[in-house]
Design an enzyme around this catalytic site. Structure first.
Site, PDB file in Angstrom:
ATOM      1  CG  ASP A 130       0.373 -37.964  -2.826  1.00 37.43           C
ATOM      2  OD1 ASP A 130      -0.453 -37.034  -2.811  1.00 37.43           O
ATOM      3  OD2 ASP A 130       0.496 -38.721  -3.807  1.00 37.43           O
ATOM      4  CG  ASP A 165       1.939 -38.706  14.736  1.00 38.82           C
ATOM      5  OD1 ASP A 165       1.070 -38.081  15.377  1.00 38.82           O
ATOM      6  OD2 ASP A 165       2.372 -39.817  15.094  1.00 38.82           O
TER       7      ASP A 165
END
Ligand code: NAD
Length: 331
Positions: free
Chosen positions: A203, A231
């Protein structure tokens, strides 16, 4: 003559695939492209998602250029992409995100390579319905696959003059599974003292990639984080239309765009062919046609620098065909 198995895919797949093969054919290399339909279109035509002839071709040629294939959501058949990666033990998925000239993004000089473990993690797709309201999914992490991908990342760093490898994980929560991935990484890192090694929770990595992308060089991570984080790296350089990937194993190699079949723009001749074309360049590098790969990359750079011909996803209005024509003209 080297034969290459080419899978035309679904959605925008056939459109970008034929354009990429057109670019490769202008170079007049000693390569022969065996073109096959796979996926939805093939299923409708012949009742099989991947016909046996395609497997035979892959097994003979050992090298595949693949356009994206559609995978049904929440039902239906297992991802053919995942099946191919597993069947041919393509354990490394290498995704180099490098800034291209004259693409409008807030991020400059990005040069980050994601090494995504490609055969296990939640991607094994083993889910168990416990009861009507509860499902378990299995996250498989093994010492062997974790060692293979960590070694691949460090070996690549050594061979390509890269300085640092970052292991991305969530071992604070997944103490056993990501814990194993992390501890294997730390062991492997000791064998490469010349390469800086660090670790980062996934994260935080996402935030750091957007705030301070310059701190990243090579990143290595389990399968699902690799899917998502790469991505994100495509977003840093201008979107999914620009990010190529190489799936490598010991005996087979498969090159593809990171993006999917983009059903929202399929059949409109407006998809960006660059991600698949840059994947074809990775394939040419792999086949030791390095000069030819550089020629294509230079032609792409020139067209982007001139700026007038480009597809809609990167701020232009050219069709897939017009964009490819401009690249071929530079070659
Ligand atoms: P996607 O990557 O197909 O599309 C996401 C967005 O990016 C869309 O708005 C699309 O128009 C745009 N985009 C993607 N490629 C582009 C290109 N070359 N040029 C311009 N714009 C482009 O993701 P999705 O919509 O989530 O997935 C569609 C299908 O593709 C799903 O069935 C998914 O399973 C499959 N998929 C396949 C692969 C693969 O074959 N390796 C990878 C990812 C997704």
């Amino acid at each position: 003559m080297r034969n290459i198995t080419v899978l035309k895919g679904d959605g925008i797949g056939p459109e970008i695939c034929s354009e990429v093969v057109r670019v490769l054919e202008t170079l007049k290399l000693d390569l022969n492209f065996e073109m096959y339909e796979v996926g939805e279109a093939c299923y409708e035509a012949c009742g099989e998602l991947i016909p046996q002839a395609v497997f035979d071709s892959i097994e003979n040629n050992k090298i595949v250029l693949k356009a994206p294939i559609t995978t049904p959501i929440g039902k239906g058949f297992k991802s053919l992409n995942v099946q191919l990666r597993n069947k041919y033990n393509l354990y490394q998925n290498i995704r180099p995100a490098k800034s291209l000239p004259n693409i409008d993004t807030p991020f400059k000089n990005i040069d980050i390579i994601t090494f995504r473990e490609n055969t296990e993690d939640l991607y094994i797709g083993e889910e168990v319905q416990i009861d009507e309201n509860t499902v378990h999914a299995i996250k498989l992490i093994t010492r062997e696959a974790s060692t293979n991908i960590a070694k691949a990342a460090f070996e690549y760093a050594v061979a390509n003059g890269r300085k640092k490898v970052t292991c991305v994980h969530k071992a604070n929560i997944l103490k056993l599974s990501d814990g194993l991935f992390l501890s294997v990484f730390n062991e492997v890192a000791k064998e490469y003292p010349q390469i800086e090694a660090n670790t980062m929770i996934v994260d935080n990595t996402c935030m750091q990639l957007v705030m301070k992308p310059e701190q990243f060089d090579i990143m290595v991570m389990p399968n699902l984080y690799g899917d998502i984080v790469s991505d994100l790296t495509s977003g840093l350089i201008g979107g999914l239309g620009l990010l190529p990937s190489a799936n490598l194993g010991e005996d087979f190699a498969m090159f593809e765009a990171v993006h999917g079949s983009a059903p929202d723009i399929a059949g409109q001749n407006k998809a960006n062919p660059l991600a698949l074309l840059l994947a074809a360049c990775l394939m040419l590098d792999y086949l030791e046609y390095r000069d030819e790969a550089t020629k294509i990359r230079n032609a792409i750079d020139e067209v982007l620098k001139e700026g007038s011909v480009r597809t809609a996803d990167i701020g232009g209005s050219a069709s897939t065909t017009e964009f490819t024509d401009a690249i071929i003209a530079k070659l």
